[in-house]
Design a protein around this motif. Sequence first.
Motif, short mmCIF file in Angstrom:
data_model
loop_
_atom_site.label_atom_id
_atom_site.label_comp_id
_atom_site.label_asym_id
_atom_site.label_seq_id
_atom_site.Cartn_x
_atom_site.Cartn_y
_atom_site.Cartn_z
N LEU A 76 7.58 12.04 -64.91
CA LEU A 76 8.29 12.38 -63.68
C LEU A 76 9.16 13.61 -63.89
O LEU A 76 9.20 14.50 -63.04
CB LEU A 76 9.13 11.19 -63.22
CG LEU A 76 10.02 11.43 -61.99
CD1 LEU A 76 9.20 11.90 -60.79
CD2 LEU A 76 10.80 10.16 -61.63
N ARG A 77 9.86 13.67 -65.00
CA ARG A 77 10.72 14.82 -65.27
C ARG A 77 9.91 16.11 -65.34
O ARG A 77 10.36 17.17 -64.87
CB ARG A 77 11.50 14.61 -66.56
CG ARG A 77 12.48 13.43 -66.48
CD ARG A 77 13.02 13.07 -67.84
NE ARG A 77 13.93 14.07 -68.37
CZ ARG A 77 14.27 14.16 -69.64
NH1 ARG A 77 13.74 13.33 -70.55
NH2 ARG A 77 15.11 15.09 -70.05
N ALA A 81 10.40 19.37 -62.88
CA ALA A 81 10.58 20.73 -63.39
C ALA A 81 9.56 21.68 -62.77
O ALA A 81 9.90 22.81 -62.37
CB ALA A 81 10.46 20.74 -64.91
N ALA A 82 8.32 21.22 -62.64
CA ALA A 82 7.28 22.04 -62.03
C ALA A 82 7.58 22.29 -60.55
O ALA A 82 7.36 23.39 -60.03
CB ALA A 82 5.92 21.36 -62.18
N LYS A 83 8.10 21.26 -59.87
CA LYS A 83 8.48 21.40 -58.47
C LYS A 83 9.58 22.44 -58.29
O LYS A 83 9.52 23.31 -57.41
CB LYS A 83 8.94 20.05 -57.92
CG LYS A 83 9.42 20.08 -56.46
CD LYS A 83 10.94 19.99 -56.42
CE LYS A 83 11.45 19.84 -54.99
NZ LYS A 83 12.00 21.04 -54.40
N GLU A 288 3.17 14.51 -56.44
CA GLU A 288 1.75 14.87 -56.52
C GLU A 288 1.16 15.20 -55.16
O GLU A 288 -0.02 15.52 -55.05
CB GLU A 288 0.97 13.72 -57.17
CG GLU A 288 1.25 13.57 -58.67
CD GLU A 288 0.56 12.36 -59.29
OE1 GLU A 288 0.42 12.33 -60.53
OE2 GLU A 288 0.16 11.44 -58.54
N GLY A 289 1.99 15.11 -54.12
CA GLY A 289 1.55 15.51 -52.78
C GLY A 289 0.86 14.42 -51.97
O GLY A 289 0.25 14.72 -50.94
N LYS A 290 0.97 13.17 -52.41
CA LYS A 290 0.22 12.11 -51.74
C LYS A 290 0.81 11.67 -50.40
O LYS A 290 0.21 10.85 -49.70
CB LYS A 290 0.10 10.91 -52.69
CG LYS A 290 -0.76 11.23 -53.90
CD LYS A 290 -0.88 10.08 -54.87
CE LYS A 290 -1.76 10.47 -56.07
NZ LYS A 290 -1.84 9.39 -57.08
N ALA A 291 1.99 12.22 -50.03
CA ALA A 291 2.58 11.90 -48.73
C ALA A 291 2.94 13.16 -47.96
O ALA A 291 3.76 13.11 -47.05
CB ALA A 291 3.81 11.03 -48.93
N ASP A 292 2.30 14.27 -48.28
CA ASP A 292 2.65 15.53 -47.64
C ASP A 292 2.44 15.50 -46.12
O ASP A 292 3.23 16.07 -45.36
CB ASP A 292 1.86 16.69 -48.25
CG ASP A 292 2.38 17.08 -49.63
OD1 ASP A 292 3.39 16.49 -50.06
OD2 ASP A 292 1.78 17.97 -50.26
N LYS A 293 1.37 14.84 -45.67
CA LYS A 293 1.11 14.76 -44.22
C LYS A 293 2.21 13.99 -43.51
O LYS A 293 2.68 14.38 -42.43
CB LYS A 293 -0.25 14.11 -43.96
CG LYS A 293 -1.44 14.98 -44.34
CD LYS A 293 -2.76 14.30 -44.00
CE LYS A 293 -3.94 15.17 -44.36
NZ LYS A 293 -5.25 14.49 -44.07
N GLU A 294 2.62 12.89 -44.13
CA GLU A 294 3.69 12.07 -43.53
C GLU A 294 5.00 12.84 -43.49
O GLU A 294 5.76 12.76 -42.51
CB GLU A 294 3.86 10.77 -44.32
CG GLU A 294 2.71 9.80 -44.17
CD GLU A 294 1.61 10.00 -45.21
OE1 GLU A 294 0.83 9.06 -45.44
OE2 GLU A 294 1.54 11.12 -45.80
#
Length: 395
Positions: A76-77, A81-83, A288-294
């Motif tokens: 997660l960390r 950091a990537a975000k 990971e982008g799994k809720a980007d639409k929401e």
Amino acid sequence: MNDLKNSTGFMCHLHPSATLAITAMAKEMKEQGHDVCSMCAGEPDFDTPRPLKDACIAALNAGKVTYTPASGAPELRKLIAAKFQKENGIKCAWDEIVVAPGAKFSCFSAIAALCGPGDEVIIPSPYWLSYPEMVTAVGAKVVEVPTRMENNYELDAADLDAAITENTRLLILNTPSNPTGAVYRRATLEKIAEVALRRNIMILADEIYEKLTYDADKPHVSIASLSDEINEHVITVNGFSKTYAMTGWRLGYLRAPRWLARRIIAFQSHATSNATTFAQYGAIAALEGKADKEVAHMCAEFAKRRDLVYNLVSAIPGVKCIRPQGAFYLLCDVSSFGMTSEEFCNRLLAEEKLAVIPCCSFGAEGQIRLSYACSEENIREAARRLEIFCREHCS
């Protein structure tokens, strides 16, 4: 015999949350059968997106129920950091990231690791009511610097410079802002960064509402992204509560310069240990982008509600406000009615059964906060009741 009730620890000077007090009063009235309309909520009225729930459930079923490092699960960390690097332009390494049980605790742990008796912390007002309480809790001194409605409630760099003394340790900066809804302009942040570097102070940048901005010409800018030099003077705080409707999950995080991150990790290891392990896997799915639409849907809904509440409330005689650019709050100046914020809100609740937040505890006496994290129907009804009250009490 010691009089324990009269002890003089720093925590003795803390005040209960005014937000929770008025919210509890409204809830009690509702339970008694009153038709209460509330604009108090400091959380999205949406459910946590299903993919994030599923990731948490899968982690539970997979037995991910033991301790992680106090600073959070390494995977997660690394994603955080990537975000920060990709979305915010903040240079950082994953060992500068600290995951915490809520962004509120991230703020407190940063203050506790950096400040103590004799230190001064500058807080622009209006502010989120917990900031000064956190500063008081560690024995440091709060220095309020007022901002102005006509300047979009953004801290003026000259005012900041004038407030700094040899004891100033930290500036707390919140953009998008609770309670003003202001999104700081890049030019303003550049001037603040120049002062911070020249006067050698740290900045705590609370960016919990970063995804909730509504105007193309007012994008969120992270002050830590402006230069490598200012990045080393900034603690950037964020979390999952507002963006992903995960308030009850209690997951926040921060990035700090490595020397300070180590202090914060040490403090957190004794104060709380790690944030809930299986909740962290829901956060991994979020990054990971799994809720980007929401998330996009929620933001679009908040934008519509922002326009609705501003148009309705700004038309009420005696009420002054600016159009918020982010978060989900509308700050209203009601000083023309000759009441304190608390009196205004108490009478509004008693007479019209409308619950809003008095901003005396936000460094904004004479102002109230309305949250539009609620349905359009609720917003329209709240505005109707507020208008009735204001017309009855016009001087």
